[in-house]
Design a protein around this motif. Structure first.
Motif, PDB file in Angstrom:
ATOM      1  N   ASP A  66       0.857  -1.186   0.000  1.00 35.41           N
ATOM      2  CA  ASP A  66       0.000   0.000   0.000  1.00 35.41           C
ATOM      3  C   ASP A  66       0.894   1.238   0.000  1.00 35.41           C
ATOM      4  OD1 ASP A  66      -3.278   0.321   0.777  1.00 35.41           O
ATOM      5  OD2 ASP A  66      -2.037   2.133   0.849  1.00 35.41           O
ATOM      6  N   GLN A 105      -8.821  -6.279  -5.205  1.00 31.89           N
ATOM      7  CA  GLN A 105     -10.008  -5.934  -4.407  1.00 31.89           C
ATOM      8  C   GLN A 105     -10.000  -4.420  -4.205  1.00 31.89           C
ATOM      9  OE1 GLN A 105     -12.782  -7.073  -3.319  1.00 31.89           O
ATOM     10  NE2 GLN A 105     -13.318  -5.933  -1.508  1.00 31.89           N
ATOM     11  N   THR A 106     -10.782  -3.726  -5.019  1.00 34.66           N
ATOM     12  CA  THR A 106     -10.912  -2.258  -4.992  1.00 34.66           C
ATOM     13  C   THR A 106      -9.582  -1.492  -5.010  1.00 34.66           C
ATOM     14  OG1 THR A 106     -11.245  -2.036  -2.581  1.00 34.66           O
ATOM     15  CG2 THR A 106     -13.201  -2.308  -3.906  1.00 34.66           C
TER      16      THR A 106
HETATM   17  C1  LIG Z   1     -10.159   1.800  -2.240  1.00 31.53           C
HETATM   18  S1  LIG Z   1      -8.840   1.403  -1.183  1.00 31.53           S
HETATM   19  C2  LIG Z   1      -8.961  -0.377  -1.091  1.00 31.53           C
HETATM   20  C3  LIG Z   1      -8.283  -0.988   0.084  1.00 31.53           C
HETATM   21  C4  LIG Z   1      -8.538  -2.505   0.226  1.00 31.53           C
HETATM   22  N1  LIG Z   1      -8.108  -3.219  -0.942  1.00 31.53           N
HETATM   23  C5  LIG Z   1      -9.985  -2.773   0.517  1.00 31.53           C
HETATM   24  O1  LIG Z   1     -10.694  -3.215  -0.404  1.00 31.53           O
HETATM   25  O2  LIG Z   1     -10.411  -2.546   1.653  1.00 31.53           O
HETATM   26  C6  LIG Z   1      -7.427   1.642  -2.195  1.00 31.53           C
HETATM   27  C7  LIG Z   1      -6.131   1.461  -1.463  1.00 31.53           C
HETATM   28  O3  LIG Z   1      -5.069   1.545  -2.415  1.00 31.53           O
HETATM   29  C8  LIG Z   1      -4.027   2.329  -1.880  1.00 31.53           C
HETATM   30  N2  LIG Z   1      -3.339   2.894  -3.050  1.00 31.53           N
HETATM   31  C9  LIG Z   1      -3.762   3.862  -3.880  1.00 31.53           C
HETATM   32  N3  LIG Z   1      -2.879   4.101  -4.862  1.00 31.53           N
HETATM   33  C10 LIG Z   1      -1.860   3.220  -4.649  1.00 31.53           C
HETATM   34  C11 LIG Z   1      -0.645   2.942  -5.339  1.00 31.53           C
HETATM   35  N4  LIG Z   1      -0.307   3.630  -6.448  1.00 31.53           N
HETATM   36  N5  LIG Z   1       0.154   1.982  -4.865  1.00 31.53           N
HETATM   37  C12 LIG Z   1      -0.184   1.284  -3.748  1.00 31.53           C
HETATM   38  N6  LIG Z   1      -1.323   1.501  -3.052  1.00 31.53           N
HETATM   39  C13 LIG Z   1      -2.148   2.445  -3.498  1.00 31.53           C
HETATM   40  C14 LIG Z   1      -4.709   3.328  -0.966  1.00 31.53           C
HETATM   41  O4  LIG Z   1      -3.853   3.829   0.032  1.00 31.53           O
HETATM   42  C15 LIG Z   1      -5.848   2.483  -0.396  1.00 31.53           C
HETATM   43  O5  LIG Z   1      -5.482   1.856   0.804  1.00 31.53           O
END
Ligand SMILES: C[S@@+](CC[C@H](N)C(=O)[O-])C[C@H]1O[C@@H](n2cnc3c(N)ncnc32)[C@H](O)[C@@H]1O
Length: 190
Positions: A66, A105-106
């Motif tokens: 993340d 997952q999202t």
């Molecule tokens: C919508 S949330 C989903 C979190 C988890 N997968 C869930 O479904 O509960 C998106 C996550 O991706 C992370 N994120 C966004 N852009 C990212 C990147 N370029 N690389 C790694 N993580 C990223 C954010 O910090 C966030 O925790």
């Protein structure tokens, strides 16, 4: 979306995406896996319920990534038993490695649609030959975003050159609030 954007969301606990459990379609997929040594990655992991689920089932080679340190801290606080060496605090687009399986997952819906081709190319570099990208994609549009939505035709066009599309179907066991709005995917690297 910048790193700051995501840190702010975590700081203010604006994490409406967090369903508090492994999504049932993903749990069902994991439950039929036999090889506990598969090298697995969960990108944009947030609270990483999938990682906890896999770890408790005896999978030994699961990594999570993340971009937000607050997301990582939240996961560690929630599930301290997970091996620290498998927790990557980084931009997904900057990590290395070779995985058998990547679980979506999202995360896809969290990145700007202008980065979707880059997402596909990054997945290709991170997967071993015949490696799989599995999980859920929203089959709906949202106003604004993130989340950013899409539909089956769009996703098919996006992935078909690099992946054999084994499954891209409406999930039958989504959680209620996402019912009929998710596609379950099993994509195999060509
Ligand atoms: C919508 S949330 C989903 C979190 C988890 N997968 C869930 O479904 O509960 C998106 C996550 O991706 C992370 N994120 C966004 N852009 C990212 C990147 N370029 N690389 C790694 N993580 C990223 C954010 O910090 C966030 O925790």
């Amino acid at each position: 979306m910048s790193k700051t954007f995501w840190e702010d969301r975590w700081e203010n606990l604006q994490i409406g995406w967090d369903i508090g459990q492994v999504s049932p379609p993903i749990a069902e997929y994991i439950n039929q896996l036999e090889n506990k040594a598969l090298k697995i990655l969960i990108p944009g992991c947030g609270n990483a319920y999938e990682a906890e689920f896999l770890h408790k089932k005896g999978f030994t080679n699961v990594s999570i990534v993340d971009i937000s340190i607050k997301a990582i801290d939240s996961f560690i606080k929630r599930y301290p038993n997970f091996p620290k060496q498998n927790i990557i605090h980084s931009d997904f687009f900057e990590i290395d490695g070779q995985y058998d399986l990547i679980i979506e997952q999202t995360f896809f819906c969290a990145i700007n649609p202008s980065l979707r081709k880059k997402y596909v190319q990054k997945m290709i570099t991170l997967l071993k030959p015949k490696g799989k990208l599995i999980g859920l994609l929203f089959n709906t549009e949202f106003s604004g975003g993130p989340p950013f939505g899409g539909d089956k035709d769009e996703y098919f066009n996006l992935f078909e050159n690099d992946f054999t599309i084994k499954t891209m179907e409406k999930a039958y066991n989504s959680i209620k609030p996402r019912e009929d709005r998710e596609l379950f995917i099993i994509l195999e690297k060509k």
